[in-house]
Design a protein around this motif. Structure first.
Motif, PDB file in Angstrom:
ATOM      1  N   SER A   1      41.626  56.023  82.840  1.00  0.00           N
ATOM      2  CA  SER A   1      42.659  55.158  83.414  1.00  0.00           C
ATOM      3  C   SER A   1      43.308  54.304  82.336  1.00  0.00           C
ATOM      4  N   ASP A   2      44.610  54.139  82.456  1.00  0.00           N
ATOM      5  CA  ASP A   2      45.346  53.284  81.527  1.00  0.00           C
ATOM      6  C   ASP A   2      45.708  51.945  82.153  1.00  0.00           C
ATOM      7  N   LEU A   3      45.190  51.661  83.335  1.00  0.00           N
ATOM      8  CA  LEU A   3      45.546  50.420  84.023  1.00  0.00           C
ATOM      9  C   LEU A   3      45.143  49.185  83.216  1.00  0.00           C
ATOM     10  N   GLY A   4      44.027  49.272  82.498  1.00  0.00           N
ATOM     11  CA  GLY A   4      43.609  48.146  81.676  1.00  0.00           C
ATOM     12  C   GLY A   4      44.635  47.813  80.620  1.00  0.00           C
ATOM     13  N   ASN A   5      45.229  48.822  80.006  1.00  0.00           N
ATOM     14  CA  ASN A   5      46.243  48.583  78.978  1.00  0.00           C
ATOM     15  C   ASN A   5      47.567  48.102  79.556  1.00  0.00           C
ATOM     16  N   VAL A   6      47.808  48.383  80.829  1.00  0.00           N
ATOM     17  CA  VAL A   6      49.031  47.911  81.473  1.00  0.00           C
ATOM     18  C   VAL A   6      48.897  46.450  81.880  1.00  0.00           C
ATOM     19  N   PHE A   7      47.786  46.094  82.502  1.00  0.00           N
ATOM     20  CA  PHE A   7      47.645  44.764  83.096  1.00  0.00           C
ATOM     21  C   PHE A   7      46.850  43.776  82.258  1.00  0.00           C
ATOM     22  N   ASN A   8      46.056  44.245  81.323  1.00  0.00           N
ATOM     23  CA  ASN A   8      45.157  43.348  80.597  1.00  0.00           C
ATOM     24  C   ASN A   8      45.380  43.399  79.093  1.00  0.00           C
ATOM     25  N   SER A   9      44.944  42.369  78.419  1.00  0.00           N
ATOM     26  CA  SER A   9      44.939  42.364  76.953  1.00  0.00           C
ATOM     27  C   SER A   9      43.705  43.114  76.482  1.00  0.00           C
ATOM     28  N   THR A  10      43.937  44.151  75.712  1.00  0.00           N
ATOM     29  CA  THR A  10      42.829  44.948  75.193  1.00  0.00           C
ATOM     30  C   THR A  10      43.021  45.152  73.690  1.00  0.00           C
ATOM     31  N   GLU A  11      41.961  45.521  73.058  1.00  0.00           N
ATOM     32  CA  GLU A  11      42.063  45.823  71.629  1.00  0.00           C
ATOM     33  C   GLU A  11      42.992  47.019  71.411  1.00  0.00           C
ATOM     34  N   GLU A  12      42.950  47.958  72.337  1.00  0.00           N
ATOM     35  CA  GLU A  12      43.775  49.157  72.201  1.00  0.00           C
ATOM     36  C   GLU A  12      45.264  48.838  72.233  1.00  0.00           C
ATOM     37  N   ASN A  13      45.682  47.910  73.091  1.00  0.00           N
ATOM     38  CA  ASN A  13      47.109  47.559  73.148  1.00  0.00           C
ATOM     39  C   ASN A  13      47.452  46.341  72.291  1.00  0.00           C
ATOM     40  N   LYS A  14      46.512  45.972  71.413  1.00  0.00           N
ATOM     41  CA  LYS A  14      46.692  44.807  70.533  1.00  0.00           C
ATOM     42  C   LYS A  14      47.013  43.546  71.335  1.00  0.00           C
TER      43      LYS A  14
END
Length: 563
Positions: A295-308
């Motif tokens: 799922s990519d929902l974490g990168n859409v809605f949350n700050s993650t290391e993956e999306n900087k």
């Protein structure tokens, strides 16, 4: 073969990346020969059903994004992808990665293949061996068609497996049908299996496989609700929630509360909608790309290391305004008196602590400072904790209760619907808050088998975030200013107003989960009033976006274009 039709056809008893044994092999990656895959063994059935779940992983994120990004509770940030921004602004003329109808038909074609080839006559000890899986696959197909109808408005209804490009072309070019016809077809298709038990494939990667399967009676309730068959919808929801073997009760202990009713700081975060006891069913996702669909929902809605730490979507002003508009109250008891305390709406340490606490319980944002235009990472960090990247919810208990309330209200039972919001339904509350005439009309639609211990913990949905709502004098059943000529006139006055309260509650309870746009759509269609949806979405930024409002007053712009 075109990629579109290949996506639909390349199916049929596919293996699943989280299955517990070897993947079932086939002779070709592109073409499946029907005579090679007769489903007459238990392992065939297990692999086939899990293969359908695997295909559902490909549409899981869109269940959330298509239902949330086009609503009024979420807005895009500067970091959002071009496709996400176009989706949110209804600019759908260009190709968009979120508009991939072939992924839905791949699920459907898997289902059609299974239903056409499973040996339903095979019995052991007088029991149909595959009846449980057969019912599950029928439910998957109906649910996917309901999603398609909500997304595209009208779609081809394909009920046989497609094994060649020519057959796929013919099927996709047939007359399209709308949501009412789709719902009516699948209501008849699923009703004989309403009480069929779910299969149990055991634990798969620490997940209970039973939770992968859709609750049939809740799905039938949804189909009836969209079809305008409200009393039937209420019956299906009620019978599911009040199941004599496993009733689905609200979780009283999970309410969001104030830890300190003096300083009004740091409310509890006890309401965890991603807990196992709140889920009814979900699409399981993979934890590693190597294993399959992540799922990519974490990168859409949350700050993650993956999306900087650059999140793409954030709560809208409309969301924060709706939450702040609620009144949180507490029932305060001593040996000699009982008081109702209304929590103030000023002087809070954070703005999101005003009103309903579900918003603050699920949303946090912090700023680390030091941001400049050339920073590679975002110093504003956002977390929406109700989203789980390993599970995409299909049914959750509180939302089923709210749809039950919606169905009751439209069935002409507004007092009962309001009781679901404010009090919760048990015999004592029905007797206290629903008049005799409506009790007689409702009959056992509002009867719940609740024992003495559970009765003390019965609450209304609104109390999950707004305190002791049963004593809230500001949260009341709408009544006309003067007496109306007939009882029916009063009911007709109340129904749209109670419906507005239910839709607001759906937003407070289900924000960020993918329900909002479709809730607005369903009511707008029911009222034959496009402005109901258009006005809400146009105000997502706090003021009216006249261009977006004008666009959405035309219902043809509500749906994604079919390729």
């Amino acid at each position: 073969m075109s990629k579109f039709y290949q996506s639909i056809i390349a199916i049929c008893v596919i293996g699943c990346s989280f299955s517990c044994s070897d993947i079932l092999s086939t002779d070709s990656e592109l073409v499946e020969f029907e005579e090679d895959n007769t489903l007459n063994h238990a392992t065939d059935s297990v692999y086939s059903v899990l293969g359908i779940v695997n295909k559902m992983q490909h549409i899981a994120d869109r269940v959330v994004l298509l239902g949330e990004m086009r609503g009024d509770l979420v807005t895009t940030t500067n970091a959002a992808s071009a496709d996400l921004k176009r989706l949110a602004s209804f600019d759908l003329k260009q190709q968009n990665k979120y508009n991939q109808v072939s992924d839905y038909y791949a699920v459907i074609n898997n289902c059609n293949f299974y239903l056409a080839h499973v040996d339903t006559a095979l019995q052991r000890r007088g029991r149909n061996i595959f009846i449980n899986e057969y019912a599950v696959v029928k439910a998957y197909r109906a649910w996917t068609y309901l999603e398609l109808a909500k997304i595209y408005g009208e779609v081809p209804l394909v009920l046989q497996p497609l094994m060649t490009e020519q057959k796929a072309r013919e099927a996709m070019n047939q007359k399209r049908v709308g949501i009412t016809e789709i719902c009516n077809y699948f209501i008849d298709d699923l009703t004989p299996f309403a009480k069929t038990e779910l299969p149990n494939f055991g634990t798969i990667k620490q997940l209970n496989s039973v939770d992968f399967f859709l609750p049939m009676r809740a799905l039938l309730g949804d189909l009836c609700l969209w079809a305008g068959r409200y009393r039937e919808a209420a019956r299906w929801y009620h019978d599911y929630l009040n199941d004599e073997q496993k009733p689905v009760l609200l979780n009283y202990s999970a309410r969001v509360t104030w830890r300190d009713a003096v300083t009004f700081d740091n409310p509890s975060r006890g309401y965890n909608v991603t807990s196992d006891r709140e889920y009814l069913s979900y699409i399981p996702m993979e934890s590693r790309v190597f294993d399959g669909v992540v799922s990519d929902l974490g990168n859409v809605f949350n700050s993650t290391e993956e999306n900087k730490y650059f999140f793409q979507a954030t709560p809208s002003k409309a969301m924060s305004q709706l939450s702040a508009a609620q009144t949180y109250c507490l029932e305060y008891k001593t040996d000699t008196r009982t008081d109702t305390i209304y929590i103030p709406k000023t002087g809070m340490s954070k703005d999101i602590y005003v009103g309903d606490l579900r918003f603050s319980s699920n949303y946090t944002v912090t700023s680390l400072g030091g941001q400049d235009a050339y920073s590679e990472t975002n110093t504003t960090r956002q977390t929406i904790s109700k989203l789980s990247t390993q599970r995409v919810t299909t049914y959750r208990r509180s939302m089923v209760y709210l749809r039950y309330a919606e169905a009751l209200n439209r069935a002409g039972l507004p007092q009962s619907a309001f009781a679901v919001l404010k009090y919760g339904l048990c015999a004592d509350n029905v007797a206290a808050y629903i008049d005799a005439a409506e009790q007689q009309d409702a009959g056992d639609l509002i009867a719940f088998d609740v024992n003495e211990v559970t009765k003390e913990k019965t609450i209304g949905i609104h109390s999950l975030g707004s305190g002791d709502s049963h004593v809230n004098g500001q949260y009341v059943l709408p009544m006309p200013a003067t007496s109306l000529p007939t009882r029916q006139d009063t009911i007709d006055y109340q129904i749209p107003l109670v419906e507005d309260m239910i839709v607001n509650e759906m937003a407070l309870e289900g924000a960020f989960e993918g329900y909002r746009y479709y809730d607005l759509m369903r009511v707008a269609l029911r009222r034959n009033d496009p402005s109901y949806l258009a006005n809400a979405v146009a105000r997502r930024e706090g003021t009216v976006n006249a261009q977006l409002q004008s666009l959405l007053l035309d219902k043809s712009n509500w749906y994604l274009p079919l390729p």
